[in-house]
Design an enzyme around this catalytic site. Sequence first.
Site, PDB file in Angstrom:
ATOM      1  N   ASP A   1     -41.483 -71.023  62.153  1.00 42.27           N
ATOM      2  CA  ASP A   1     -41.754 -70.209  60.982  1.00 42.27           C
ATOM      3  C   ASP A   1     -40.844 -68.969  61.022  1.00 42.27           C
ATOM      4  O   ASP A   1     -40.670 -68.354  62.073  1.00 42.27           O
ATOM      5  CB  ASP A   1     -43.231 -69.789  61.021  1.00 42.27           C
ATOM      6  CG  ASP A   1     -43.649 -69.059  59.767  1.00 42.27           C
ATOM      7  OD1 ASP A   1     -43.571 -69.664  58.690  1.00 42.27           O
ATOM      8  OD2 ASP A   1     -44.053 -67.879  59.872  1.00 42.27           O
TER       9      ASP A   1
ATOM     10  N   GLU B   1     -37.262 -72.048  59.402  1.00 44.06           N
ATOM     11  CA  GLU B   1     -36.899 -71.346  58.180  1.00 44.06           C
ATOM     12  C   GLU B   1     -35.803 -70.349  58.531  1.00 44.06           C
ATOM     13  O   GLU B   1     -36.050 -69.397  59.277  1.00 44.06           O
ATOM     14  CB  GLU B   1     -38.109 -70.586  57.638  1.00 44.06           C
ATOM     15  CG  GLU B   1     -39.224 -71.468  57.139  1.00 44.06           C
ATOM     16  CD  GLU B   1     -40.372 -70.634  56.566  1.00 44.06           C
ATOM     17  OE1 GLU B   1     -40.709 -70.827  55.402  1.00 44.06           O
ATOM     18  OE2 GLU B   1     -40.920 -69.797  57.298  1.00 44.06           O
TER      19      GLU B   1
END
Length: 653
Positions: A334, A363
């Site tokens: 993340d 990400e």
Amino acid sequence: MLPLKSQNPLALDDYPVPVAPINEYVLGDSYTTFQLWAPAADSVRINLFTEYKEGKESKWLTAQMEKGENGLWTYTFDRRLNNIGYTFQTCYGGQWKAETPGIFAKAVGLNGRRAYCVDMRDTDPEGWNTDELNNPVVPFSKDVIYEMHFRDFSADESAGIKHKGKYLALTEEGTRNKEGLSTGLSHLKELGVTHIHLLPSFDYASVDEGSNKAQYNWGYDPLNYNVPEGSYATDAANPLTRIREFKQMVQHLHRAGFKVVLDVVYNHTFDVNGSNFQLTAPDYFYRRNPDGSLANGSGCGNETASERPLMRKFMIESVLYWIKEYHIDGFRFDLMGIHDIETMNEIRRAVDAVKPGVLIYGEGWASSSPQLPEFQLAMKANVSKVNSVAAFGDELRDGLRGPWDNDANGAFLVGVPGHEESIKFGLVGAVPHPEVNLDKVNYSKKAWAQKATQMISYVSCHDDMCLADRLKATKPGATAKEYERLAKLAETAVFMGQGIPFIFAGDEILRDKKGVHNSYNSPDSVNCITWGCKTAHKDLFDYVCELIKIRQRYDAFHLVDADVIREKMHFIPTKQSNLIAYTIEDKAGGLMVVVLNSNTKAKSITVPKRDYQVLIKDGKASVEGLATLKGGRIKVDPQSALVIYSPSTPLPF
Ligand code: CA
């Protein structure tokens, strides 16, 4: 590093870091040793609790820990403390902080407040030691990721699953919807994906594990990084249950031929003052702004400091622990853009040393600028400096469906011109390609991947609207049939390129989320897949199944290397908007031709004169072929893809 308002004389950057892994407890036959890393603490104590039995236990004793080397405090008890609870407390400037399970807790009780000494072998399901024997290593380009949340996938009545919203939901075979179509694990087997990406499944804070009420959260609010979340277990209070059931789930997924990806959120914690980081080594684990306030690149109130040696060590050890103890096969980071490049590279090196073929992606962005120079961060633009780690390709995603910050703005799928180059950027897997006009690509003016397997190819994920909602928002009032055609076109773009394909759970049956953009804590009525969708959109489901088979069978979608992609993959100039066509030559000399037409009218295009087998046409797909076709000038039906393949040896017609 920025000056911090720490009370201790030892500068944070001078904190000593042990080389060996930090084991919070070691259970010997006749002793138990505890360790806590807190270099600047004045004093540290440990609280021990009586043995866990059906939720009943009480504080047993408190003891001072001894300061040892490299910032470690230790305490040895002359007994094996199996299933005994413990917490640590640190003292700074004469103030005792609140109890904490420590940062390396392996087992916790209800809501993750207390840690337990557990013999991890007691948590192994039968056959666990042979779990990974039939887990072959495959090239990353063959990976197909399916991103899911336990409640989305299994909590609705229509799933026909007994363990609603639990780890054990993924151990149930043969579950069906009302019309008799497969759901759950059997649905995944039918679909043919390879990797099950579980939304955060480490212990997070936002769901009360003691409540029987249905609660929903994605779980991006970490509490204990190395312990499974309790609300997905059948008994959150028993420290062994969540561990055992998580392993049972992994074991069933492995037996069914899947690999398991854990969503890891090392970039921030649920809160700061109550976090295990802050309660052990205050200020060490977080970045600060120049004015001394907490940096907030995560948008969640804080950002961690992966560049600090012990935070880096913590992340590496945590990832290795999930691999060794839970047999995890992949990690989705993340907000990876908050972490530094060196840390991500060290994680890749450490992982490769213990298990080959582990998929790592993340990400490649942050919520706002992190407090570390841009060139050090594992952002998408820097991903070529991170070895064998992939980033999400938002150029393709938004080129297809429209920008993330405006749900009503459509793009290629709904016939808006001007997004063709962004899609081409994604189809080549974000590697440099002379036939992609970077001036017209939505976000990146530079190709950022070294290999195509550094790009995750997708049109939607748990964030933002799911595909059905986005299509409805950008083309209101269309028929169900038309939405289905556009969904097929979208998934064809995702799967017929060079990046690693990724599906958000339920997009393959056009599930919706009632138009909610950010459903992180929306109720089940918004987030759950209703499995009647599978009956209603069986045609789409069958199409996606064939699409996956086509991708897996043909080498043309597995070129991987940038040089090979530039040599073998070429775009056919179409001189029309909303029409993208390309050819891919495979190793054996076969030729794959793909045309994506989002116009509401049929279009004509000239393809090389060869004999082709039709794999996809007008919303139908078959890996065995639908028909044959002669090259030259050919017609492509409206709002659909055409995929044809010409082998090197002539077809028998
Ligand atoms: Ca929890």
